[in-house]
Each structure stands twice: as C-alpha cells, then as structure tokens.
Design an enzyme around this catalytic site. Structure first.
Site, PDB file in Angstrom:
ATOM      1  N   GLU A 131       1.049  -1.208  -0.245  1.00  0.00           N
ATOM      2  CA  GLU A 131       0.152   0.054   0.291  1.00  0.00           C
ATOM      3  C   GLU A 131       0.894   1.424  -0.282  1.00  0.00           C
ATOM      4  O   GLU A 131       0.474   2.447   0.972  1.00  0.00           O
ATOM      5  CB  GLU A 131      -0.819  -0.076   1.431  1.00  0.00           C
ATOM      6  CG  GLU A 131      -1.808  -1.316   1.225  1.00  0.00           C
ATOM      7  CD  GLU A 131      -3.183  -1.226   1.892  1.00  0.00           C
ATOM      8  OE1 GLU A 131      -2.997  -0.196   3.012  1.00  0.00           O
ATOM      9  OE2 GLU A 131      -4.095  -1.775   2.200  1.00  0.00           O
ATOM     10  N   GLU A 255      -5.515  -8.417  -0.736  1.00  0.00           N
ATOM     11  CA  GLU A 255      -5.917  -8.596   0.474  1.00  0.00           C
ATOM     12  C   GLU A 255      -7.960  -7.976   0.232  1.00  0.00           C
ATOM     13  O   GLU A 255      -7.515  -6.692  -0.855  1.00  0.00           O
ATOM     14  CB  GLU A 255      -6.161  -7.310   1.221  1.00  0.00           C
ATOM     15  CG  GLU A 255      -4.522  -7.290   2.225  1.00  0.00           C
ATOM     16  CD  GLU A 255      -4.223  -5.586   2.950  1.00  0.00           C
ATOM     17  OE1 GLU A 255      -5.380  -5.248   3.609  1.00  0.00           O
ATOM     18  OE2 GLU A 255      -2.856  -5.722   3.339  1.00  0.00           O
TER      19      GLU A 255
END
Length: 317
Positions: A131, A255
């Site tokens: 991320e 995810e």
C-alpha cells in the site's frame, strides 16, 4: 486499507509463476493467530493455501528476525505457505537513507531468517512496503509524500538486490501491492525486472458502515465502479489488471473485504472476476481490526453475505 497495528497483516500467494492455477488460491488474514486461521477454515469448509504475516516496523531488532511469526505462531501451518509484509523502511527511517545502503544489513538478516524458517524450494512471496501509494503507513509515498517516490524506487531496487543476493534468495517473489482509494501507484513502479506480481487491496466501504465509509451503499454499483472505464479512477481493479498485463505480470488480490448484510453481489462479482481473469490468488480480511470485515462470526447478522462467500469459495472449485 488504513493504518493497522504492527501485528496485523495482509496476504499474497505462493505458486510457481510459470504454472498458473486453474483456480485462484485462497488466503486469509489471521491476525497472526493460527487458531483464527483454523477457525476460518472450519467455517468456510476448506483449508486455505496461504497465510499472511507482517514484519515489525517499530524497531530494527524486532524487524530482523522472522522466527517468532514463522515458528512460534505458525509453526503448525503444515502445507500452508506464509506471505510476508515487509516494509522497506521502518519508523524513524527514510528512503533517502535506504537507497544509500544504510539498512542493507537489516534487510539481509531478515531475508536469511525468512529462508531459515521456510525450508524447502517453494517460492516465498514478499510484499515490500505494501500500500505504498497511500500515506497512512510510515513507508507510504502517496499524497503529500509524493516527493519521496524517486527515493522509494531506488530503495526498492536495492532491497530487491539484497534479498535476492542472500543464499537461497532466488526463492523470493516480490509483489507490487497497491491499494485503491489512494494515489496513482503506476509512477511508483520500480521496473519490470524488480517485480514478479502486481496486486491490489480492495475494500468495499459503504457510507452505511460509518467511520471510513465513503462510497455507495449499493454493492453492485460499488463493484461496477471498480471495473468500469468510467469508474473511480484509472488504477481501480480493472485498471491494475490491465497494468499487470501490460507488464507481463500475474495479477492477484492481496487483501479484500466486505461489510454488511447486503454484500453478496460484491462477493459474487469478486469471485467471477478472479476466475474470469485468471487471478493468481485472493486473500480475505477475516478480521474486525482496521476494517470490520470478519465473516465467520456473522452468520446470523449477515446471512446473505456469509452464504454467498461460502458458496463462492467454500470448496476448491
């Protein structure tokens, strides 16, 4: 996803890149608890293929060794493979220093520890600074931190070289693991030779959930916004899939999570997308930490959502 405690994690996949799976392999976030993994497996009706674990980013002395996670927590994992979230930098450090080699010994020690705790020849997926296109983690270079992107890229290349340079380092596979709802990650690409997998983190955050909820409460519309040419942005799910194809890399969902009793259409759309596009893997966020997506304790609260998930993923297809 936004900031989460150091003991939390995300997932990827461990499958030879030259042999794509007939069906995407499944992983689960288990909050660094083998019991939670087992509970999820019992609920969904099948074993998972991979488990994510995360490396400490507070102190180098904790960062350097993988033994606690690999052996103490997941020592009874059997054939399940671990996927590691590994920040390139930690609290109080910088990419400007990382690119000079200041942290090489820490990376080298960690790489050796991971290999020591994963004997065999199977591939080991690493998510360096996952991320990175957000700005909520200390290693993020999105938003107001965009000026750090050149140093981030140089650091990724150096990190890659250190991990690959240790004995057995050819087993490592590196996931360029981005997130939706943040800056365009494509300018952060370190180069084809330094990445093995392109991945994205995907969370439906309807306004009805409150807190971080910001998007439509309609799960069908929410999914369409992620795959439509006129969706949220050019680096949504379909956009990153196209990016992966353009660079000749496998694509996966590192995810994902859903919220609420009406999420079945989103779950079903995700399942179809994974299968239709030959995704390598997907990892479900079965937790209420940082994002309230836990499913195995919500049979009565979210019956349609939980039933849809088990129907789609509850057995090897």
């Amino acid at each position: 996803m936004f900031f989460r405690p150091v003991f939390l994690a995300s997932l990827a996949l461990l499958l030879p890149l030259c042999t794509p799976a007939a069906e995407p392999l499944m992983g689960v976030f288990g909050e660094n608890s083998m019991q939670r993994v087992l509970n999820f497996e019992k609920w969904v009706g099948r074993p998972v293929d991979v488990i994510l674990c995360t490396i400490d980013f507070q102190k180098w002395e904790n960062y350097r060794y993988a033994s606690w996670l690999s052996q103490t927590v997941y020592g009874q994992r059997g054939d399940r493979r671990l996927v590691y979230d590994v920040p390139i930098i930690i609290q109080g450090t910088s990419y400007a220093e990382a690119k000079t080699g200041a942290y090489d010994e820490h990376w080298k020690c960690l790489a050796g520890s991971i290999l020591e705790n994963n004997p065999g020849t199977y591939e080991i997926v690493i998510r360096p600074s996952h991320e990175m296109n957000g700005e909520w983690f200390v290693w993020g270079v999105g938003g107001a931190k965009a000026s750090q992107i050149p140093d981030f890229i140089a650091s990724w290349k150096r990190f890659h070289g250190v991990f690959r340079g240790v004995p057995g380092g050819e087993r490592f596979r590196f996931s360029f693991s981005t997130t939706e709802g943040a800056s365009d990650p494509r300018p952060m690409w370190p180069g084809d030779e330094y990445v093995d997998i392109v991945a994205q983190d995907v969370y439906w955050k309807p306004k009805a959930m409150g807190g971080e909820g910001w998007e439509t409460n309609d799960p069908k519309e929410a999914w369409e916004k992620r795959v439509s040419p006129h969706g949220y942005n050019e680096w949504h799910v379909a956009g990153m899939l196209a990016f992966a194809k353009a660079h000749g890399k496998p694509f996966q969902i590192d995810e994902w999570g859903v919220w609420g009793p009406d999420a079945a259409p989103f779950v079903e759309a995700m399942a179809a997308f994974l299968k239709t596009n030959g995704a390598r893997s997907h990892t479900y966020w079965n937790s209420n930490s940082s994002y309230p997506g836990e499913l195995d304790q919500r049979e009565k609260e979210w019956p349609k959502t939980t039933q849809a998930f088990k129907a789609a993923f509850g057995r090897a297809q």
